[in-house]
Write a protein that holds these residues in place. Structure first.
Motif, PDB file in Angstrom:
ATOM      1  N   ILE A 113      10.268  37.391  23.039  1.00 31.47           N
ATOM      2  CA  ILE A 113       9.748  38.640  23.743  1.00 31.47           C
ATOM      3  C   ILE A 113       8.884  38.403  24.812  1.00 31.47           C
ATOM      4  O   ILE A 113       8.086  37.258  24.977  1.00 31.47           O
ATOM      5  N   SER A 114       9.398  38.949  26.526  1.00 37.90           N
ATOM      6  CA  SER A 114       8.256  38.216  27.542  1.00 37.90           C
ATOM      7  C   SER A 114       7.818  39.902  27.903  1.00 37.90           C
ATOM      8  O   SER A 114       7.913  40.655  27.500  1.00 37.90           O
ATOM      9  N   GLY A 115       6.857  39.015  28.814  1.00 40.46           N
ATOM     10  CA  GLY A 115       5.563  39.977  29.501  1.00 40.46           C
ATOM     11  C   GLY A 115       4.254  40.693  28.702  1.00 40.46           C
ATOM     12  O   GLY A 115       3.493  41.334  28.755  1.00 40.46           O
ATOM     13  N   VAL A 127       1.583  48.432  28.586  1.00 39.35           N
ATOM     14  CA  VAL A 127       1.933  47.611  28.296  1.00 39.35           C
ATOM     15  C   VAL A 127       3.733  47.849  28.309  1.00 39.35           C
ATOM     16  O   VAL A 127       3.813  47.863  27.450  1.00 39.35           O
ATOM     17  N   SER A 128       3.916  46.411  28.987  1.00 38.65           N
ATOM     18  CA  SER A 128       5.470  46.343  29.462  1.00 38.65           C
ATOM     19  C   SER A 128       5.768  44.727  28.524  1.00 38.65           C
ATOM     20  O   SER A 128       5.046  44.290  29.250  1.00 38.65           O
ATOM     21  N   ILE A 132      14.219  38.492  25.167  1.00 40.26           N
ATOM     22  CA  ILE A 132      15.160  37.271  25.742  1.00 40.26           C
ATOM     23  C   ILE A 132      15.865  37.014  24.486  1.00 40.26           C
ATOM     24  O   ILE A 132      15.632  36.489  23.607  1.00 40.26           O
ATOM     25  N   VAL A 133      17.521  37.238  24.961  1.00 47.18           N
ATOM     26  CA  VAL A 133      18.373  37.610  23.693  1.00 47.18           C
ATOM     27  C   VAL A 133      19.279  35.719  24.125  1.00 47.18           C
ATOM     28  O   VAL A 133      19.733  35.943  24.851  1.00 47.18           O
ATOM     29  N   ASP A 161      14.205  46.777  26.737  1.00 44.14           N
ATOM     30  CA  ASP A 161      13.463  46.917  27.125  1.00 44.14           C
ATOM     31  C   ASP A 161      11.843  47.663  26.844  1.00 44.14           C
ATOM     32  O   ASP A 161      12.565  48.510  26.055  1.00 44.14           O
ATOM     33  N   PHE A 162      10.690  47.581  26.185  1.00 45.82           N
ATOM     34  CA  PHE A 162       9.587  48.413  25.723  1.00 45.82           C
ATOM     35  C   PHE A 162       8.157  48.187  26.604  1.00 45.82           C
ATOM     36  O   PHE A 162       7.669  47.408  26.501  1.00 45.82           O
TER      37      PHE A 162
END
Length: 171
Positions: A113-115, A127-128, A132-133, A161-162
């Motif tokens: 997970i990034s960010g 929260v964004s 990364i896969v 993205d979430f």
């Protein structure tokens, strides 16, 4: 009495096809892993000339460009059933061949997970997050995001993205 006899016969000698073998083939391998193959050749004929032709199919369909040397390397890009074939033609035009089947298995992707924030976020602030896969195969992905607070689901998503907004304090 010094008598002798002679007889002449013709003997037809046919050429034999070379005996070609593929050496070093595993029965299974992981996608994205290089497979190094070599050849073994037995030819009873006098020909010093041998032409090598390697070919590969994946699930019955032509796969990668083959090779023409005594060795061959293959890196399967995805899971499936790969058949590697070697044909060796000698200088007399005789052909020997061998085939091996390699079952290539899927390898799970590596995900991160990034960010993610490094400090506390105020409730009501969005929260964004990103994903990364890294994958050895040519796979497609589905995503399943979940945010829980005290064991209860508070947000979910299915995109790469979430974005979510916490509405209460907690971890």
């Amino acid at each position: 009495a010094g008598a002798s006899g002679a007889q002449t016969v013709s003997v037809h000698v046919a050429t034999d096809a070379p005996l070609a073998r593929i050496v070093g083939a595993p029965t299974t391998a992981d996608e994205g892993t290089a497979i190094a193959l070599t050849s073994q050749l037995i030819d009873t004929g006098q020909s010093d000339v041998h032409h090598y032709a390697w070919s590969v199919t994946k699930d019955g369909m032509p796969y990668s460009p083959g090779g023409t040397g005594t060795t061959f390397s293959l890196t399967p890009a995805d899971n499936g059933t790969y058949v590697v074939t070697l044909q060796v033609t000698d200088g007399d035009g005789d052909v020997g061949s061998d085939s091996v089947t390699i079952g290539v298995t899927n390898v799970a992707p590596v995900v991160s997970i990034s960010g993610a924030p490094t400090a506390a976020v105020n409730e009501g602030s969005s929260v964004s997050l990103g994903s990364i896969v890294s994958d050895r195969g040519n796979d497609t992905y589905t995503y399943a995001w979940q945010v829980t607070l005290d064991g209860k689901l508070v947000a979910a998503g299915s995109d790469a993205d979430f974005l979510f907004t916490p509405d209460d304090d907690g971890a």
